[in-house]
Design a protein around this motif. Structure first.
Motif, short mmCIF file in Angstrom:
data_model
loop_
_atom_site.label_atom_id
_atom_site.label_comp_id
_atom_site.label_asym_id
_atom_site.label_seq_id
_atom_site.Cartn_x
_atom_site.Cartn_y
_atom_site.Cartn_z
N TRP A 169 -7.13 25.42 18.04
CA TRP A 169 -6.58 24.17 17.48
C TRP A 169 -5.97 24.46 16.11
N GLY A 170 -4.77 23.96 15.89
CA GLY A 170 -4.06 24.25 14.64
C GLY A 170 -4.54 23.51 13.43
N ARG A 171 -5.56 22.65 13.57
CA ARG A 171 -6.04 21.88 12.43
C ARG A 171 -7.50 22.19 12.10
N VAL A 172 -8.00 23.33 12.57
CA VAL A 172 -9.41 23.66 12.33
C VAL A 172 -9.74 23.55 10.85
N TYR A 173 -8.85 24.02 9.99
CA TYR A 173 -9.15 24.06 8.56
C TYR A 173 -9.23 22.68 7.92
N GLU A 174 -8.68 21.66 8.59
CA GLU A 174 -8.75 20.31 8.03
C GLU A 174 -10.13 19.68 8.18
N HIS A 219 -9.37 24.00 1.40
CA HIS A 219 -9.32 23.10 2.55
C HIS A 219 -10.74 22.80 3.02
N ASN A 220 -10.87 21.76 3.83
CA ASN A 220 -12.20 21.26 4.21
C ASN A 220 -13.10 22.31 4.84
N ILE A 221 -12.52 23.27 5.57
CA ILE A 221 -13.36 24.30 6.17
C ILE A 221 -14.13 25.07 5.09
N GLY A 222 -13.48 25.29 3.95
CA GLY A 222 -14.14 25.94 2.83
C GLY A 222 -15.21 25.05 2.21
N LEU A 223 -14.92 23.75 2.12
CA LEU A 223 -15.92 22.82 1.58
C LEU A 223 -17.12 22.73 2.51
N GLY A 224 -16.88 22.86 3.82
CA GLY A 224 -17.99 22.89 4.76
C GLY A 224 -18.88 24.10 4.51
N ALA A 225 -18.27 25.21 4.12
CA ALA A 225 -19.04 26.42 3.83
C ALA A 225 -19.92 26.25 2.61
N THR A 226 -19.53 25.37 1.67
CA THR A 226 -20.36 25.14 0.47
C THR A 226 -21.61 24.35 0.80
N ARG A 227 -21.52 23.47 1.80
CA ARG A 227 -22.62 22.55 2.14
C ARG A 227 -23.06 21.71 0.94
N ASN A 228 -22.15 21.49 0.02
CA ASN A 228 -22.48 20.82 -1.24
C ASN A 228 -21.85 19.44 -1.26
N ALA A 229 -22.62 18.43 -0.85
CA ALA A 229 -22.09 17.07 -0.75
C ALA A 229 -21.71 16.52 -2.13
N GLU A 230 -22.49 16.86 -3.14
CA GLU A 230 -22.18 16.38 -4.50
C GLU A 230 -20.83 16.92 -4.96
N LEU A 283 0.86 -1.18 0.00
CA LEU A 283 0.00 0.00 0.00
C LEU A 283 0.90 1.23 0.00
N PHE A 284 0.54 2.25 -0.81
CA PHE A 284 1.28 3.50 -0.84
C PHE A 284 0.36 4.62 -0.36
N GLY A 285 0.70 5.23 0.78
CA GLY A 285 -0.17 6.21 1.40
C GLY A 285 0.39 7.63 1.33
N VAL A 286 -0.53 8.61 1.31
CA VAL A 286 -0.11 10.01 1.25
C VAL A 286 -1.19 10.88 1.90
N ASP A 287 -0.76 11.98 2.52
CA ASP A 287 -1.69 12.96 3.10
C ASP A 287 -2.21 13.88 2.00
N ALA A 288 -3.11 13.39 1.19
CA ALA A 288 -3.76 14.20 0.16
C ALA A 288 -5.04 14.75 0.76
N VAL A 289 -4.95 15.89 1.43
CA VAL A 289 -6.08 16.37 2.22
C VAL A 289 -6.90 17.46 1.54
N HIS A 290 -6.33 18.10 0.51
CA HIS A 290 -7.14 19.01 -0.32
C HIS A 290 -6.63 18.95 -1.76
#
Length: 558
Positions: free
Chosen positions: A133-138, A88-99, A68-75
């Motif tokens: 918390w330093g990871r709020v945006y994740e 980053h995820n905080i911005g995607l949360g603002a979209t509220r767009n699951a699709e 298995l080859f793993g990577v922190d591909a978070v955005h």
């Protein structure tokens, strides 16, 4: 399988570790991680080539079990210079767009596979309780229902039909309570009871398991004074037995030596990030554990079954090598169009006096101010190209200033540090905010106290400089969390929370000039003053004694 083969499958090392190639054949390693450090090669073809050679070594062993080859591909595949980088995820949360979130995960999977990876450590499904918390945006949001909904979409997008070459195994992280520590300290103590954790934090993991998530990563924090890595009730009883999770429980960085060695295996950790000298200690320690009965062979067998099960589901035994045809899809226009849509939908309009926005394309002169306006690294935040992010432009990205120049024929002046006089300007668009950080380097409450929850004096002066000239001021805030900006919002004619938009800065100009309307709404309540942060948990979730400046879900439009 021999005991060495089993322990090898439970081991993850870096591809650039000393003697990594020898470890694959001699220690029978099961997984490789790419993280901050030397790149596998100069371009995606070379990255694939490097991982193909390592895979061939694994296939040459007695059992020929693929890696298995793993990577922190978070955005997006954010470790590759030239990939599509999403908000980053905080911005995607603002979209509220699951699709849209599902579509972004599909693209991330393609670009991750294109660089040689079959496993990503995403999505982060934490519920942040404190902006310190330093990871709020994740994380997607302070709201558990929204987080659960977007978690499901992200897992489905990443994994799709797992056996196909354009999908990857996803990881729900960090299990559990990572965003709800006292004072927001990364890896600190989570004071919530296990019942409160179940009621307030567990649903995103439940949705991830229902969606078939392939792995879950343990978190650095403690619950009931027990390190989560060694918390058997929550890992084995709640997650594996209670939810029916049959995938891989993976440790976080150096989890073996940090959190109790064999205790983490007994608690239910299946694969160990055995980095920075942990590998030999892990291999020796687990054998001693079997000898003294602190670990059972049944626990080892269960861990290995889980790892092999996911490798079969990924189709690695039939097709262990990356798809070379995917290289041409990295950063393509269709992917960047989706990222730009995400930028547009993520922006939250907090103030718009006298219809300052949208800007007319017939204005005579616009001044764009601030180093964040013309720097793709600054607009993208941490986990971009490097772990802590970068402070310069990277390949393929469009800055916010680029977007303004593409959007209108109006005279655009760039005043990087607000030293010029332009009293005749129709408007000053001032782009300010945080500089990149990741994990504890952005942790206000911890030892690495590098960041503040307000704007810097220099950025405040950018606003003052143009207000004093009598120019209308539009502020675009680039940040990974809500900041205390009450004064700046009062001073501005319009104020926009743009989060960390990623590589497609053009999306911001498209909305400000009215080609698209604002759609984003706050994924976190917005703090009013610094005193709100003096308590344990801050202003933005379950402490109803604190009144925010803007409620969760607030957002204006045209």
């Amino acid at each position: 399988m021999t005991l060495d083969e089993k322990i090898g499958q439970m081991t993850q090392i870096r591809h650039f570790d000393e003697d990594a190639e020898k470890a694959i054949t001699n220690k029978l390693i099961g997984s490789i991680i790419h993280t901050d450090g030397p790149a596998p090669g100069e371009d995606a073809k070379a990255w694939q080539g490097k991982f193909t050679e390592l895979q061939k070594l694994a296939l040459s062993t007695r059992l020929g079990i693929p890696l298995l080859f793993g990577v922190d591909a978070v955005h997006g595949q954010n470790t590759y210079n030239g990939a599509t980088i999403f908000p980053h995820n905080i911005g995607l949360g603002a979209t509220r767009n699951a699709e849209l979130v599902e579509q972004i995960a599909e693209i991330t999977a393609i670009e991750s596979q294109a660089t040689g990876f079959n496993w990503v450590f995403s999505p982060c499904v934490a519920i942040p309780y404190n902006e310190k918390w330093g990871r709020v945006y994740e994380a997607f949001a302070e709201d558990v229902e929204l987080t659960a909904n977007l978690t499901k979409a992200s897992v489905q997008g990443h994994q799709g039909d797992l056996s196909k070459s354009n999908t990857v195994m996803a990881t729900a992280k960090h299990y559990i309570g990572d965003g709800a520590t006292d004072y927001g300290i990364e890896g600190g103590k989570t004071s919530l009871s296990e019942l409160e954790i179940s009621e307030q934090l567990m649903k995103p993991y439940s949705e991830a398991v229902k969606a078939g998530v392939g792995s879950v990563m343990a978190s650095f924090n403690k619950v009931s004074d027990i390190p989560m890595h060694a918390h058997k009730r929550l890992i084995t009883d709640s997650l594996k037995i209670g939810m029916g999770f049959d995938g891989i429980m993976v440790s976080d960085w150096k989890g073996y030596s940090k959190y109790g060695e064999n205790a983490i295996i007994d608690a239910g950790i299946d694969m160990v990030m055995a980095v920075d000298g942990d590998m030999d200690d892990f291999h020796i320690g687990i054998k001693r554990g079997l000898e003294n009965d602190s670990i059972s062979i049944d626990r080892i067998n269960d861990a290995v079954k889980r790892i092999l099960r996911q490798k079969y589901r990924l189709g690695l035994f039939n097709n262990p090598f990356p798809d070379t045809t995917l290289v041409s899809k990295i950063g393509i226009k269709a992917h960047r169009d989706v990222a730009r849509q995400a930028v547009r939908e993520s922006m939250v309009l907090l103030k718009n006096n006298n219809q300052t926005l949208p800007l007319s394309k017939d204005l005579k002169k616009i001044v764009v101010v601030g180093e964040h306006a013309d720097n793709a690294g600054l607009q993208s935040g941490g986990w971009t190209i490097a772990w802590q992010g970068v402070t310069e432009n990277y390949d393929g990205a469009t800055t916010i200033l680029d977007g303004f120049k593409q959007q209108t024929n109006t005279e655009i002046i760039y005043d990087e540090t607000a030293l010029e006089q332009h009293p005749d300007a129709d408007v000053a668009v001032i782009v300010i905010g945080e500089t990149p950080y990741a994990e504890f380097f952005g942790d206000i409450g911890g030892e690495m106290d590098r960041y503040q929850l307000t704007l810097t004096e220099a950025h405040q002066n950018y606003i003052n400089h143009y207000k004093n000239q009598g120019v209308k001021v539009v502020v675009i805030l680039i940040s990974g969390r809500p900041l205390v900006t009450t004064q700046q919002i009062e001073q501005s004619d319009a104020f926009v929370a743009a989060w960390l938009p990623g590589s497609e800065g053009h999306g911001i100009a498209e909305v400000l000039f009215g080609d698209y309307n604002f759609k984003g709404t706050l994924p976190h309540s917005w703090p009013k003053n610094e005193e709100d942060f003096e308590g344990l948990f801050g202003p933005n979730f379950w402490d109803n004694s604190i009144e925010p400046l803007f409620e969760y879900g607030f957002g204006l439009n045209y």
